[in-house]
Design an enzyme around this catalytic site. Structure first.
Site, short mmCIF file in Angstrom:
data_model
loop_
_atom_site.label_atom_id
_atom_site.label_comp_id
_atom_site.label_asym_id
_atom_site.label_seq_id
_atom_site.Cartn_x
_atom_site.Cartn_y
_atom_site.Cartn_z
N GLU A 1 0.81 -1.40 0.08
CA GLU A 1 0.05 -0.09 -0.14
C GLU A 1 0.70 1.33 -0.13
O GLU A 1 0.44 2.12 -0.54
CB GLU A 1 -1.12 -0.15 1.25
N HIS B 1 -9.21 -5.46 10.99
CA HIS B 1 -9.92 -5.44 9.96
C HIS B 1 -11.35 -4.80 10.16
O HIS B 1 -12.22 -5.03 9.08
CB HIS B 1 -10.24 -6.94 9.14
#
Length: 328
Positions: A61, A130
């Protein structure tokens, strides 16, 4: 004219229309091309636009967000998809220290027209790493605009506006509601960034929320109506800039407010709204603003913990009765 589309298809339609309109727009992220997107938001886009404009990236990322920022500074208009905003934590240096500061650090010589998009918040039993909600994290940084949607029409109209915006936009979606259906206008439909939407008119209390908590809030409003309580429901849609004018005008009518925010309570979106209302609408309040937040802890895996952690219609109804001084 309009069509009934899912949230994922509305997002895809926005990206396709903008990529057809402007050759400088491109999409990049993990699995966006060959796999048609982790949530199938980009299904079929590789076939139309090819691998130079729909780009699969490594699982890195920080790296591909940095490539996006550099591309934006050089005149392109990247859409950077994160599989979830939880993974965007790895790219915060690029988002916060580069994209957000490009315009000011260059004294206006460079803009950074980039969209960072993906799902924010919990999505069932995905546990602590998450399931975090990122709107307040990103909105805390000057230079970033933050949009958070669940309505398919807003998804199309606001994503198109975000892609055309000269500033970096953090675009928050909902992993668990990509299949939510709604009426979406055809053609070049735009929704302005920075304008909230009144989803339901009411007279007794103002309910404010955004993203998938809007669906929970609507359920609460339906139940309250059965008890003779008229709730006005406002969808923020944009977190930064925040449309406090619409909120104030609603409180002038209802004199009470409950804010529903999936994020943690400390220094979050709901805290900012409570401050704004006491500053700009204090004389119109008949009760303190009450917040309904997620629990002030990380989200556990067990379904019972998920249920206890998240805002619910029952928790919202309890808060409404609190501001209305009704004994439950």
């Amino acid at each position: 004219m309009s069509n009934i589309l899912t949230l994922r298809d509305a997002l895809k339609e926005a990206m396709i229309e903008e990529m057809r309109r402007d050759p400088d727009v491109f999409l990049m992220g993990e699995e966006v091309a060959e796999y048609n997107g982790a949530y199938k938001v980009s299904k079929g886009m590789l076939d139309e636009f090819g691998p130079k404009r729909v780009i699969d990236t490594p699982i890195a990322e920080l790296g591909f967000a940095g490539i996006g920022v550099g591309a934006a500074m050089n005149g392109l208009k990247p859409i950077v998809e994160f599989m979830t905003w939880n993974f965007a934590v790895l790219a915060f240096d690029q988002i916060v220290n580069n994209a957000a500061k490009t315009l000011s650090q260059s004294a206006g010589q460079f803009s950074c027209p980039i969209v960072f998009r993906g799902p924010s918040g919990s999505a069932g039993q995905l546990a602590q790493q998450h399931s975090q909600t990122f709107e307040s994290w990103m909105a805390n940084c000057p230079g970033l605009k933050v949009v958070s949607i669940v309505d398919p029409a807003d998804a199309k109209g606001l994503l198109k506006s975000a892609i055309r915006d000269p500033d970096p936009v953090c675009f928050m979606e909902s992993e668990s509601l990509y299949g939510l259906k709604g009426e979406v206008p055809e053609g070049d439909y735009l929704v302005p960034i920075g304008k909230a939407a009144v989803r339901r008119e009411g007279t007794d209390v103002t309910l404010v929320s955004f993203n998938k908590m809007m669906e929970v809030t609507k359920l609460a409003a339906d139940e309250l109506a059965k008890e003779g309580i008229s709730a006005e429901v406002i969808d923020l849609r944009t977190i930064r800039p925040l449309d406090h004018k619409t909120l104030v005008e609603s409180v002038k009518k209802t004199n009470r407010m409950v804010v529903i925010d999936e994020s943690w309570p400390f220094a979050g979106v709901s805290a900012e709204i409570a401050y704004e209302i006491q500053k700009y609408a204090f004389d119109h309040l008949d009760a303190p603003v009450v917040r309904v937040n997620a629990a002030d802890t990380s989200l556990g895996y067990a379904p019972t913990l998920v249920e206890e952690y998240l805002p619910s219609p029952a928790k919202i109804i309890k808060a409404v009765k609190e501001v209305m001084y009704i004994n439950a």
